[in-house]
Each structure stands twice: as C-alpha cells, then as structure tokens.
Design a protein around this motif. Structure first.
Motif, PDB file in Angstrom:
ATOM      1  N   MET A   3      17.867   1.900 -12.009  1.00  0.00           N
ATOM      2  CA  MET A   3      16.909   2.289 -10.576  1.00  0.00           C
ATOM      3  C   MET A   3      15.648   1.118 -10.560  1.00  0.00           C
ATOM      4  N   ALA A   4      15.900   0.416 -11.010  1.00  0.00           N
ATOM      5  CA  ALA A   4      14.756  -1.111 -11.223  1.00  0.00           C
ATOM      6  C   ALA A   4      16.238  -2.365 -10.732  1.00  0.00           C
TER       7      ALA A   4
ATOM      8  N   ASP B  28       4.925 -20.395  -0.597  1.00  0.00           N
ATOM      9  CA  ASP B  28       5.898 -19.630   1.727  1.00  0.00           C
ATOM     10  C   ASP B  28       7.373 -19.205   0.761  1.00  0.00           C
ATOM     11  N   GLU B  29       7.323 -18.542  -0.275  1.00  0.00           N
ATOM     12  CA  GLU B  29       8.517 -17.456  -0.662  1.00  0.00           C
ATOM     13  C   GLU B  29       7.972 -16.191  -1.086  1.00  0.00           C
ATOM     14  N   VAL B  30       9.011 -15.857  -0.382  1.00  0.00           N
ATOM     15  CA  VAL B  30       8.617 -13.778  -0.284  1.00  0.00           C
ATOM     16  C   VAL B  30       9.150 -13.244  -1.939  1.00  0.00           C
ATOM     17  N   ARG B  31       8.856 -12.432  -2.485  1.00  0.00           N
ATOM     18  CA  ARG B  31       9.258 -12.201  -4.153  1.00  0.00           C
ATOM     19  C   ARG B  31       8.879 -10.777  -4.174  1.00  0.00           C
ATOM     20  N   TYR B  32       9.624 -10.314  -4.695  1.00  0.00           N
ATOM     21  CA  TYR B  32       9.613  -8.531  -4.961  1.00  0.00           C
ATOM     22  C   TYR B  32       9.559  -8.451  -6.754  1.00  0.00           C
ATOM     23  N   ILE B  33       8.505  -7.695  -7.291  1.00  0.00           N
ATOM     24  CA  ILE B  33       8.228  -7.709  -8.694  1.00  0.00           C
ATOM     25  C   ILE B  33       7.887  -5.916  -9.100  1.00  0.00           C
ATOM     26  N   ARG B  34       9.128  -6.123  -9.622  1.00  0.00           N
ATOM     27  CA  ARG B  34       8.971  -4.669 -11.157  1.00  0.00           C
ATOM     28  C   ARG B  34       9.346  -5.058 -11.807  1.00  0.00           C
ATOM     29  N   SER B  35       8.296  -3.800 -13.098  1.00  0.00           N
ATOM     30  CA  SER B  35       8.013  -3.941 -14.323  1.00  0.00           C
ATOM     31  C   SER B  35       8.558  -2.279 -14.997  1.00  0.00           C
ATOM     32  N   LEU B  36       9.796  -3.140 -15.285  1.00  0.00           N
ATOM     33  CA  LEU B  36       9.634  -1.911 -16.699  1.00  0.00           C
ATOM     34  C   LEU B  36       9.724  -1.768 -18.243  1.00  0.00           C
ATOM     35  N   ALA B  37       8.525  -0.886 -18.006  1.00  0.00           N
ATOM     36  CA  ALA B  37       7.436  -1.037 -19.470  1.00  0.00           C
ATOM     37  C   ALA B  37       8.612  -0.131 -20.043  1.00  0.00           C
ATOM     38  N   LEU B  38       7.912  -0.383 -21.922  1.00  0.00           N
ATOM     39  CA  LEU B  38       8.860  -0.461 -23.116  1.00  0.00           C
ATOM     40  C   LEU B  38       8.344   0.270 -24.421  1.00  0.00           C
ATOM     41  N   GLU B  39       7.419   1.545 -24.591  1.00  0.00           N
ATOM     42  CA  GLU B  39       6.689   1.516 -25.301  1.00  0.00           C
ATOM     43  C   GLU B  39       7.624   2.379 -26.077  1.00  0.00           C
TER      44      GLU B  39
ATOM     45  N   CYS C 262       0.871  -1.264  -0.078  1.00  0.00           N
ATOM     46  CA  CYS C 262       0.180  -0.401  -0.047  1.00  0.00           C
ATOM     47  C   CYS C 262       0.110   0.639  -0.504  1.00  0.00           C
ATOM     48  N   ASN C 263       1.866   1.189   0.342  1.00  0.00           N
ATOM     49  CA  ASN C 263       3.145   2.203   0.615  1.00  0.00           C
ATOM     50  C   ASN C 263       4.485   2.321  -0.567  1.00  0.00           C
ATOM     51  N   MET C 264       4.059   1.567  -2.012  1.00  0.00           N
ATOM     52  CA  MET C 264       4.901   1.355  -1.976  1.00  0.00           C
ATOM     53  C   MET C 264       4.204   1.523  -3.467  1.00  0.00           C
ATOM     54  N   PHE C 265       5.617   1.855  -4.473  1.00  0.00           N
ATOM     55  CA  PHE C 265       5.214   3.133  -5.959  1.00  0.00           C
ATOM     56  C   PHE C 265       6.298   2.282  -6.755  1.00  0.00           C
ATOM     57  N   ARG C 266       7.095   1.652  -6.657  1.00  0.00           N
ATOM     58  CA  ARG C 266       7.967   0.914  -7.506  1.00  0.00           C
ATOM     59  C   ARG C 266       7.523  -0.404  -7.763  1.00  0.00           C
ATOM     60  N   GLY C 267       6.993  -1.629  -6.799  1.00  0.00           N
ATOM     61  CA  GLY C 267       7.214  -2.468  -7.781  1.00  0.00           C
ATOM     62  C   GLY C 267       5.638  -3.174  -6.692  1.00  0.00           C
ATOM     63  N   MET C 268       5.831  -4.506  -6.456  1.00  0.00           N
ATOM     64  CA  MET C 268       4.852  -5.366  -5.804  1.00  0.00           C
ATOM     65  C   MET C 268       5.330  -6.637  -4.820  1.00  0.00           C
ATOM     66  N   TRP C 269       5.132  -6.748  -3.583  1.00  0.00           N
ATOM     67  CA  TRP C 269       5.831  -7.422  -2.430  1.00  0.00           C
ATOM     68  C   TRP C 269       4.503  -9.169  -2.839  1.00  0.00           C
ATOM     69  N   GLN C 270       5.439 -10.116  -2.900  1.00  0.00           N
ATOM     70  CA  GLN C 270       3.815 -11.288  -3.216  1.00  0.00           C
ATOM     71  C   GLN C 270       4.713 -12.625  -2.362  1.00  0.00           C
ATOM     72  N   LEU C 271       3.631 -13.783  -1.677  1.00  0.00           N
ATOM     73  CA  LEU C 271       4.086 -14.433  -0.876  1.00  0.00           C
ATOM     74  C   LEU C 271       3.720 -15.421  -1.271  1.00  0.00           C
ATOM     75  N   CYS C 272       4.861 -16.695  -2.729  1.00  0.00           N
ATOM     76  CA  CYS C 272       4.009 -17.363  -3.261  1.00  0.00           C
ATOM     77  C   CYS C 272       4.768 -18.645  -2.682  1.00  0.00           C
TER      78      CYS C 272
END
Length: 198
Positions: free
Chosen positions: A119-120, A96-107, A84-94
């Motif tokens: 940055m990424a 039983d493993e923690v992961r952090y995901i960040r996407s770089l969009a190239l248009e 809720c307080n992050m703007f660069r990516g997303m925390w997930q629990l998958c």
C-alpha cells in the motif's frame, strides 16, 4: 519492532518483489524508483527512511517535476488543494522540487507486513501518476492551479455521481479496497480501476 527488524523486513520485501534499490546504512535509507509514463513522468524516485527507534518508516516519492519561479505560487496552491482531498500522505514543494510523503506508523509490537508495504510503496507512484499531468500543466504555464483544481473536483463529482447511478440501478458494484485498487493500477488494469478512488 526495532529499527533492524524494520530494515530486514523492507529488504526482504524488495528482494521478493525484485525491485532495484540501494541502501545507505549510515542514513538508514532505501532508494528505489519506478517508471510511470514517458510522456508525463519518466521516473518517480522514491526513498524509505527508517526511524532509528523503529517506530515508523517514512516513504517519500519525488516525481520529475521542477517548479519555475513564476509558477511556484500556483503549484503550491495546487498541491495544497490536492492535500485537502488526500488521506494517505502529503504533497510538498521543497526547493522547487515536488515530493509526496507517506508515513507508516509502527506502534508497540506492530509487524511490517507485505500488505502494508504494498500500500505504501505502490501508492507513491500511483498517486504521482494521477496528479502529475496537472502539476506539469501548471509548471509549464499551460494552465493555472485554479483551473486544474476545478478539473480535479469535477472529476471527483463525476465519479461520485457515476457510483450513485450504479447503486441506484442495482448493478453489482465491485468493492475494491485500497490495496486492490493500487494493485490494479500497478498491473496496468487502469480501465477497471479508473472509476474507483485510489
């Protein structure tokens, strides 16, 4: 930018930064790692997945945090609160493993620059280092998600008040942008960057 251009650009970046990595041609996936803190997270394993069309690349960080069944619900609650307080990516629990995901969009004809990769790539271990102690406290049963979220919110409020006090006293405040804050952290200049949101 097509997929091969993205792959070449990431390869050039890793070579220039002298980062150790493996590349899986079939999966279009780069694997690399960072050592953060021996007492908290011994290694953050990261990967970059390149979209087959070259429209984006997804950067995923895996801290060495395993969730116990009895703390999984609390950890999910903690990660949701952090999201809720992050703007660069997303925390997930998958699984039983923690992961952090960040996407770089190239248009369109977007170019993948060193600054974008800085940055990424470096934000993944940076953010993991910031929240790993809270996650591990919940996983080990030393604390609860509610308590850790309360601490994190209190820290943010303290940082906000500190910044307001600096402005009110007319002291010159350093205007660190996102990239500069990350570079400060990676270079070990934590004291100077601690009062800045990264």
């Amino acid at each position: 930018m097509n997929a091969s251009d993205v792959i070449n650009r990431i390869t050039e970046y890793f070579d220039k930064e002298e980062l150790k990595y493996d590349y899986n041609e079939e999966l279009m996936r780069f694997d690399y790692g960072f050592c953060i803190d021996n007492e908290i997270v011994q290694k953050a394993d990261c990967l970059i997945l390149v979209d087959s069309d070259g429209d984006d690349c997804q950067i995923v960080g895996y801290p060495n945090v395993k969730a116990k069944p009895e703390t999984k619900k609390e950890l999910e609650s903690l990660l949701f609160g952090i999201n809720c307080n992050m703007f660069r990516g997303m925390w997930q629990l998958c699984k039983d493993e923690v992961r952090y995901i960040r996407s770089l969009a190239l248009e369109g004809d977007a170019v993948l620059t060193d600054e974008m990769l800085d940055m990424a790539v470096f934000s993944v271990p940076n953010i993991i280092a910031k929240y790993a102690d809270s996650m591990i406290a919940v996983v080990m049963g030393y604390s609860t998600a509610d308590d850790e979220l309360k601490k994190l919110y209190e820290e943010e409020d303290t940082e906000d008040q500190s910044e307001e006090a600096e402005e009110n006293s007319n002291q010159t405040a350093y205007d660190f942008d996102e990239l500069e804050s990350i570079i400060l952290w990676v270079n070990g200049d934590k004291d100077e960057g601690d009062n800045r949101k990264v």
